[in-house]
Design an enzyme around this catalytic site. Structure first.
Site, short mmCIF file in Angstrom:
data_model
loop_
_atom_site.label_atom_id
_atom_site.label_comp_id
_atom_site.label_asym_id
_atom_site.label_seq_id
_atom_site.Cartn_x
_atom_site.Cartn_y
_atom_site.Cartn_z
N TYR A 194 -3.22 9.59 -0.57
CA TYR A 194 -2.84 9.00 0.87
C TYR A 194 -2.99 9.60 2.10
CZ TYR A 194 -0.83 5.56 -2.48
OH TYR A 194 -0.69 4.53 -3.61
N HIS A 323 1.11 -7.04 -3.67
CA HIS A 323 -0.24 -7.26 -4.28
C HIS A 323 0.01 -8.25 -5.21
CE1 HIS A 323 -1.35 -3.67 -2.12
NE2 HIS A 323 -0.38 -3.08 -2.92
N HIS A 352 3.64 -0.19 -6.73
CA HIS A 352 4.25 1.05 -6.50
C HIS A 352 5.84 0.49 -7.24
CE1 HIS A 352 2.04 2.23 -2.68
NE2 HIS A 352 1.33 2.23 -4.03
#
Ligand SMILES: *[C@@H]1O[C@H](CO)[C@@H](O)[C@H](O)[C@H]1NC(C)=O
Ligand SMILES: *[C@@H]1O[C@H](CO)[C@@H](O)[C@H](O)[C@H]1NC(C)=O
Ligand SMILES: *[C@@H]1O[C@H](CO)[C@@H](O)[C@H](O)[C@H]1NC(C)=O
Ligand SMILES: *[C@@H]1O[C@H](CO)[C@@H](O)[C@H](O)[C@H]1NC(C)=O
Ligand SMILES: *[C@@H]1O[C@H](CO)[C@@H](O)[C@H](O)[C@H]1NC(C)=O
Ligand SMILES: *[C@@H]1O[C@H](CO)[C@@H](O)[C@H](O)[C@H]1NC(C)=O
Ligand SMILES: *[C@@H]1O[C@H](CO)[C@@H](O)[C@H](O)[C@H]1NC(C)=O
Ligand SMILES: *[C@@H]1O[C@H](CO)[C@@H](O)[C@H](O)[C@H]1NC(C)=O
Ligand SMILES: *[C@@H]1O[C@H](CO)[C@@H](O)[C@H](O)[C@H]1NC(C)=O
Ligand SMILES: *[C@@H]1O[C@H](CO)[C@@H](O)[C@H](O)[C@H]1NC(C)=O
Ligand SMILES: [Fe+2]
Length: 463
Positions: A194, A323, A352
């Site tokens: 990240y 998503h 997540h």
């Protein structure tokens, strides 16, 4: 407003009951405060720089060939290039071996990497402990790993699954729990450091991530899948080569499976044939990835590797808002192949949270027939989302309601998965929620092999 004691108790009771919707289980587990996790500071102990002149850091290993008799040893030196050599020996050998690899640097905007080394050590014996030393000539560091047993249908082997790890305090907990598990090899389902969330994708955060994972990744192979956080495509700062930091730092053995790109490839390891797919490379029917997969699947020999495992980043079956339906374009292209070739399990990340759908397929839809609902299909793989490593973007807590019928279990908590292959017919999968430590398996089930034991192993009723 003050709540009376009785209504407080009623709410508490409600919250402790598993909520049964249309589909399976939405866990009512109540996490600690939901807030975005923060990255560990640069001077954190998890990122400690090893002492000594030119000491190798960010040491990590991954399988180097197709069957597990080679290992790619990678590390970074910062003072000077130093030696590319790896010295290695097995527990039982009376002799040391030396292998030489390559070293290079890359730049990203105004960042210049350290000297990145990759050395492929070969001709390893199966099921053997090897020691290895890097940093020859300057500060040396020694590590060890165990090679997998020879490919075979009944050899037991345990894989861990982590995705979307990042480098927060929660990531640190996930990694610690994984280290305390029985995992022999980690299947990493994408989104690593990240670093791209920092200004100019500050690649210093790729270095901290490399130092963070070393405590596991130097001792057992991590099998890499590329996620969207590996793309690092940013024309505004002149960075137009996709996957630049990832492809320089994390190599894959794609050539050994006749792939033409590092992001999709296959390996065999013990009882498993593992296919890694690339959610962010072309996958249409005229793409190289499609061509590769359609020639790879017929080579999978279930009388040699009993289990067929697929890794990808973006899940096909996902009932979170995060998503939602993003995996559809790829599912439409590849799903019927997974059913035809009896894939056992597909691991993905990206969302997540944790989710485990049942064996379903949705490949009958042809635009006009309206058959667009996933249906129970015991020839289909089980799809599992393990995007719950703990990165700084936080948990995906919003779920679509009601829970779709294909979804057996979903929970927005951090954790990791474990797949314990016992023999050619049985594997035990468990999901380990961080808050429980590693002692409690929050979701667990037996998976029956689709080739050797194609019985119904579902845990909920799906129409
Ligand atoms: C490592 O060496 C093995 C054995 O020679 C070879 O098959 C494999 O392609 C090599 N891997 C890489 C990444 O160079
Ligand atoms: C080396 O091998 C022996 C027997 O093969 C075993 O008892 C010992 O634990 C091994 N040592 C290490 C460090 O793996
Ligand atoms: C192999 O290398 C290690 C580390 O450099 C050293 O301790 C050991 O004595 C060497 N063994 C042999 C047989 O040369
Ligand atoms: C890169 O540029 C940013 C600002 O654009 C600056 O804060 C940073 O210190 C620079 N880093 C290096 C290594 O020069
Ligand atoms: C570090 O190691 C390299 C390679 O062995 C050697 O050429 C170099 O002289 C060493 N540097 C120092 C300062 O010892
Ligand atoms: C691997 O080696 C160990 C001893 O070190 C042995 O107990 C085990 O049976 C071996 N496994 C396989 C699959 O050969
Ligand atoms: C990360 O975890 C390790 C192992 O549990 C621990 O020693 C270390 O202190 C942790 N670091 C941080 C910053 O939480
Ligand atoms: C779609 O499937 C239906 C039956 O399921 C069939 O009648 C129809 O011709 C198909 N359409 C196309 C475009 O293949
Ligand atoms: C969850 O969904 C609600 C309602 O659609 C929305 O208001 C909220 O912002 C969403 N939360 C997150 C974290 O996405
Ligand atoms: C495979 O492992 C399962 C679970 O441990 C066991 O119940 C089963 O009998 C084993 N099958 C064979 C053929 O060994
Ligand atoms: Fe992602």
């Amino acid at each position: 407003m003050k709540m009376g004691n009785s209504s407080f108790v009623a709410i508490a009771l409600l919250m402790s009951v598993v909520v049964l919707c249309n589909g399976g289980k939405t866990s009512s587990y109540v996490r600690k405060l939901i807030q975005n996790p923060v990255d560990m500071p640069l001077d954190s102990d998890a990122f400690a720089i090893p002492p000594g002149y030119n000491a190798p850091q960010q040491v990590h290993i991954t399988q180097g060939d197709h069957v597990g008799q080679a290992m790619i040893i990678s590390w970074v030196t910062v003072d000077e290039p130093g030696s590319n050599e790896v010295i290695y020996w097995s527990n039982s050998s009376l002799q040391n071996f030396t292998a030489e690899g390559e070293v290079f640097t890359y730049t990203y905007y105004n960042y210049t990497s350290g000297f990145i080394h990759h050395t492929n050590i070969t001709n390893l014996e199966f099921n053997t402990t090897y020691f290895y030393v890097v940093g020859i000539g300057n500060t040396t560091r020694q590590f060890w790993f165990i090679t997998p047993p020879e490919v075979g249908i009944n050899v037991p082997y345990t894989f861990g699954i982590i995705g979307d790890l990042g480098q927060t305090f929660d990531s640190n907990t996930t990694l610690t729990h994984y280290q305390n598990s029985k995992g022999n090899t980690l299947l990493y389902v994408g989104d690593l450091s990240y670093a791209d969330n920092y200004p100019n994708h500050d690649n210093v955060r790729w270095d901290t991530w490399g130092r963070f994972i070393e405590r596991s990744a130097a001792y057992q192979p991590w099998i890499w899948t590329a996620g969207n956080h590996e793309i690092d495509f940013d024309p505004q700062i002149g960075e137009t080569q996709p996957f630049k930091p990832f492809s320089n730092r994390y190599h894959t053995p794609y050539v050994a499976s006749q792939s033409t790109e590092p992001y999709y490839y296959s390996i065999k390891r013990g009882p498993a044939h593992i296919i890694v797919l690339a959610s962010y490379s072309a996958y249409g029917t005229s793409s190289l990835q499609y061509k590769w997969l359609t020639s790879e699947l017929p080579k999978v020999d279930r009388t040699k590797t009993s289990w067929l495992i697929v890794l990808m980043h973006a899940p096909w079956y996902n009932s979170y808002y995060s998503h939602y339906m993003e995996g559809e374009p790829m599912r439409v292209v590849f799903e019927s192949l997974f059913v035809k070739y009896k894939g056992d399990v597909v691991f993905a990340g990206h969302v997540h949270a944790y989710e485990r759908p049942e064996r379903v397929s949705n490949d009958k839809y042809n635009i006009t027939n309206g058959i667009c609902t996933p249906v129970k299909d015991i020839s289909a793989p089980v799809y599992i989302t393990n995007g719950d490593g703990g990165n700084q973007e936080g948990l995906s807590i919003n779920m679509t309601q009601p829970q779709p019928s294909y979804s057996a279990y979903r929970e927005a908590s951090f954790g990791h998965g474990t797949l314990e292959i016992k023999n050619r017919t049985h594997a035990h999968y468990s999901w380990n929620r961080n808050q429980d430590g590693y002692a409690v398996e929050a979701d667990k089930l037996w998976l029956f092999n689709r080739y050797w034991n194609p019985r119904d192993d579902s845990t909920i009723h799906i129409p």
